[in-house]
Design a protein around this motif. Structure first.
Motif, mmCIF file in Angstrom:
data_model
loop_
_atom_site.group_PDB
_atom_site.id
_atom_site.type_symbol
_atom_site.label_atom_id
_atom_site.label_comp_id
_atom_site.label_asym_id
_atom_site.label_seq_id
_atom_site.Cartn_x
_atom_site.Cartn_y
_atom_site.Cartn_z
ATOM 1 N N ILE A 154 -8.151 -0.835 -3.288
ATOM 2 C CA ILE A 154 -7.783 -2.012 -2.488
ATOM 3 C C ILE A 154 -7.701 -1.580 -1.027
ATOM 4 O O ILE A 154 -6.754 -0.899 -0.625
ATOM 5 N N PRO A 155 -8.667 -1.949 -0.229
ATOM 6 C CA PRO A 155 -8.665 -1.522 1.178
ATOM 7 C C PRO A 155 -7.452 -2.093 1.927
ATOM 8 O O PRO A 155 -7.093 -3.259 1.766
ATOM 9 N N PHE A 156 -6.857 -1.226 2.732
ATOM 10 C CA PHE A 156 -5.723 -1.670 3.537
ATOM 11 C C PHE A 156 -6.175 -2.740 4.531
ATOM 12 O O PHE A 156 -7.233 -2.637 5.143
ATOM 13 N N TRP A 194 0.836 -1.190 0.000
ATOM 14 C CA TRP A 194 0.000 0.000 0.000
ATOM 15 C C TRP A 194 0.875 1.245 0.000
ATOM 16 O O TRP A 194 2.048 1.212 0.384
ATOM 17 N N HIS A 195 0.250 2.369 -0.413
ATOM 18 C CA HIS A 195 0.979 3.639 -0.477
ATOM 19 C C HIS A 195 1.469 4.017 0.922
ATOM 20 O O HIS A 195 2.647 4.333 1.113
ATOM 21 N N ILE A 196 0.573 3.967 1.870
ATOM 22 C CA ILE A 196 0.951 4.097 3.272
ATOM 23 C C ILE A 196 0.167 3.050 4.056
ATOM 24 O O ILE A 196 -0.918 2.634 3.650
ATOM 25 N N GLU A 216 -6.309 3.724 3.886
ATOM 26 C CA GLU A 216 -5.604 3.699 2.589
ATOM 27 C C GLU A 216 -6.265 2.723 1.610
ATOM 28 O O GLU A 216 -6.646 1.611 1.969
ATOM 29 N N THR A 217 -6.398 3.159 0.349
ATOM 30 C CA THR A 217 -6.909 2.285 -0.720
ATOM 31 C C THR A 217 -5.969 2.219 -1.913
ATOM 32 O O THR A 217 -6.186 1.408 -2.815
#
Length: 327
Positions: free
Chosen positions: A268-270, A209-211, A216-217
């Motif tokens: 995409i859910p964290f 993930w980005h963070i 975050e998604t």
């Protein structure tokens, strides 16, 4: 069984010849050496029966002059075996001193192609002769005692060392924007020998993930396609949520390449469990000569969160020596 008559009364030609371009073979249980067995009965003799032709096979000559018939599958105590089937996933050994082309057999002769493999490490060799059974009590070999002294010697060699400079790694497809949704593909291949579709995807995918935050998604979901197959394989244990749909077929044509596919998504859910699935991806590439190459593909480690999920890198562990696996 012993023979009590003169072989030349029945046979005019009885030979075994190497039709591969080299008498060398990698002892990886995959590569094959190709041999041609030829039999010609004398004029006035009956043609070979199906049973006689089926008995035409290879034997291994022991140092004491006795013979062991090569089994038709691996796993025997001999560590050498034969088959009538050519394996299209692997190439015969190239050779510098032979063209691999044999002279045509006599027009009235019958030939059978046999393919030999071994699990013996480099430096081993074997002398192979042909055998045919005329009847229940009569067996002939291509040896001096039977008047047809013909044999092939096969020698195993160690796999070569492959370093980073022997691989080619490049981006082959780029669609979308790394700041939003994108699809990237990378190709990994060997420069001097092709890859077989038998390659094993030990860890076929990863995610980052980005963070790492509960809201975050934005994430990058990675999969790969085996050499010669455009179907993308993912780690099905990774939870990407109910909405996201990854690419299913690679855009890059990769007959001799492994294709790595990066799906950049915003839906995409964290999930914290996914942190353990962040890579690296481990792949055992198998080249067209049957040798293994274990590589790892991972996300780049940098200060930028964007680069950490959009850039990938390859590490090349040492070439897996089959000699070490078969001491």
């Amino acid at each position: 069984m012993q023979t009590h008559d003169i072989p030349q009364f029945w046979l005019n030609t009885f030979t075994v010849e190497l039709s591969s371009a080299s008498p060398h073979l990698y002892g990886n249980s995959r590569q094959q050496a190709e041999l041609r067995l030829t039999v010609e009965v004398n004029a006035g003799q009956l043609p070979l029966t199906p049973a006689q032709l089926a008995s035409l096979t290879l034997v291994l000559e022991r140092p004491d002059g006795t013979y062991d018939q090569l089994p038709h599958s691996g796993g025997s105590g001999l560590a050498w075996w034969q088959t009538t089937e050519r394996d299209p996933d692997f190439d015969l050994m190239p050779g510098a001193n032979r063209t691999g082309a044999l002279s045509p057999p006599p027009a009235t002769a019958v030939s059978k192609m046999m393919y030999v493999s071994t699990s013996q490490p480099g430096g081993s060799n074997v002398k192979l002769r042909a055998r045919i059974q005329k009847d229940e009590n009569t067996v002939y070999y291509t040896d001096d005692a039977n008047g047809f002294d013909s044999y092939v010697t096969i020698t195993t060699v160690r796999p070569p060392y492959f370093g980073e400079s022997d691989y080619e790694w490049q981006k082959t497809y780029d669609r979308g924007s790394v700041n939003n949704v994108f699809l990237h593909e990378y190709s990994l291949r060997l420069k001097h020998v092709g890859l077989s579709p038998r390659s094993t995807l030990v860890t076929p995918g990863m995610i980052r993930w980005h963070i790492n935050h509960s809201t975050e998604t934005y994430a990058t979901f990675v999969g790969m396609a085996r050499p010669g197959d455009s179907t993308i394989i993912y780690d099905t244990l990774i939870d990407t949520g109910p909405v996201f749909e990854p690419a299913t077929r690679a855009q890059t044509q990769g007959r001799d390449s492994l294709i790595l596919v990066l799906n950049g998504a915003d839906n995409i859910p964290f999930n914290r469990e996914g942190l353990a699935q962040g890579g690296p991806c481990e792949v055992v590439l198998v080249d067209r000569h049957g040798n293994d190459h274990t590589v790892r593909l991972s996300f780049a480690e940098s200060e930028s969160a964007l680069e950490r999920r959009t850039k990938v890198q390859v590490s090349y562990p040492s070439h897996r020596s089959l000699d070490a696996l078969n001491p």
